[in-house]
Write an enzyme that holds these catalytic residues in place. Structure first.
Site, PDB file in Angstrom:
ATOM      1  N   ARG B  61       0.824  -1.220   0.000  1.00 52.10           N
ATOM      2  CA  ARG B  61       0.000   0.000   0.000  1.00 52.10           C
ATOM      3  C   ARG B  61       0.851   1.261   0.000  1.00 52.10           C
ATOM      4  O   ARG B  61       0.403   2.307  -0.472  1.00 52.10           O
ATOM      5  CB  ARG B  61      -0.988  -0.019   1.170  1.00 52.10           C
ATOM      6  CG  ARG B  61      -2.223  -0.891   0.892  1.00 52.10           C
ATOM      7  CD  ARG B  61      -3.290  -0.683   1.937  1.00 52.10           C
ATOM      8  NE  ARG B  61      -2.795  -1.019   3.255  1.00 52.10           N
ATOM      9  CZ  ARG B  61      -2.880  -2.246   3.814  1.00 52.10           C
ATOM     10  NH1 ARG B  61      -3.485  -3.226   3.166  1.00 52.10           N
ATOM     11  NH2 ARG B  61      -2.381  -2.470   4.992  1.00 52.10           N
ATOM     12  N   GLU B  98       1.953  -5.698  13.477  1.00 51.54           N
ATOM     13  CA  GLU B  98       0.774  -5.763  14.347  1.00 51.54           C
ATOM     14  C   GLU B  98       0.248  -7.190  14.390  1.00 51.54           C
ATOM     15  O   GLU B  98      -0.213  -7.650  15.413  1.00 51.54           O
ATOM     16  CB  GLU B  98      -0.277  -4.790  13.810  1.00 51.54           C
ATOM     17  CG  GLU B  98      -1.245  -4.258  14.844  1.00 51.54           C
ATOM     18  CD  GLU B  98      -2.329  -3.387  14.223  1.00 51.54           C
ATOM     19  OE1 GLU B  98      -3.351  -3.199  14.882  1.00 51.54           O
ATOM     20  OE2 GLU B  98      -2.166  -2.938  13.067  1.00 51.54           O
TER      21      GLU B  98
END
Lengths: 172, 172
Positions: B61, B98
């Site tokens: 991204r 994460e």
């Protein structure tokens, strides 16, 4: 017509990612802002891209070209992504590529917003990736203007495999 | 300051890609060319990006934002990619993110060409990805101006984990 510089910036890596494949590395283009601008402006001028309501950028090198073209043309862009990357209600198909197989996913709500699409990717090899997106669009009765790529590998005959128009900037 | 529209376009998907994670989907921004232009121009105005010789865009991204910013600013862009994607002589490090762990690879010849870098990504969570690139650059004695992101998740405290400046456009 694209300048000779762009073609010279593309670097061959034999036997990558697999033996027998000659990988065309386009990274040096993006290290040269003038070359990158020339590529984006030339691709933005392709009839397929001009006609489409929206761009479909293919994960991941298609994002690099698609994004700058979308920005330059002020056209919406949606993403065809590899498994596990997009959230929400998705539509998908699997495909075979020059080396191995994979599947692509698109968000249904993104596809619903537009009527006609241009697929953007860095390279046309056998055409498996673009065909996969084309078939998803066909199932949804959407119009596909065609495929816009920076590089077309003529020998692999991807253009014949696809039943859609193709615009390519550089051929090998 | 970014308009309220941009923040409203970002869509939450709870429990994606894993239970307990609230995924921030930025796809709707790219479906709205005016919103996309506002994001790119606002990020291009960040001091970190202005100071750097070159942009490092993070797979995948980060490519979307990095590419349009590189185009708009006429700045060179290089890529930090996941395993198996880049050819040539590479430098790499692994990192925790994460959810899960991964490694990033950069081309040595690309890094050699420039002295100072700004990392571009969509989102700052715990900062693992940016820290990984920062450590690669530090090993090479390169200057890192900082990290430029569209979204910063304040709660995860990524800014404290990184020892580099951070510019973010939107915080949650």
């Amino acid at each position: 017509m694209i300048s000779i510089t762009i073609k010279n910036l593309i670097t061959d890596y034999p036997d990558f990612p697999k033996e027998g494949i000659i990988f065309k590395d386009i990274s040096p283009i993006f290290q040269n802002p003038e070359a990158f601008k020339e590529v984006v402006k030339s691709m933005a001028n392709m009839p397929i891209l001009k006609k489409a309501d929206a761009i479909i950028a293919i994960d991941a090198r298609g994002f690099i070209l698609g994004s700058a073209i979308s920005f330059f043309l002020t056209k919406p862009m949606i993403f065809a992504r590899k498994p596990g990357k997009l959230p929400g209600d998705l539509i998908s198909k699997s495909y075979n590529l020059e080396y191995g197989s994979n599947s692509l996913y698109l968000q249904k709500n993104a596809l619903k917003k537009f009527e006609s699409f241009a697929i953007v990717d860095d390279l046309l090899a056998t055409g498996g990736t673009a065909k996969c997106v084309f078939e998803i669009l066909k199932d949804l009765n959407k119009k596909i203007e065609g495929l816009s790529v920076l590089i077309e590998l003529k020998e692999l005959n991807g253009r014949a495999n696809l039943k859609i128009p193709v615009d390519s900037l550089i051929t090998f």
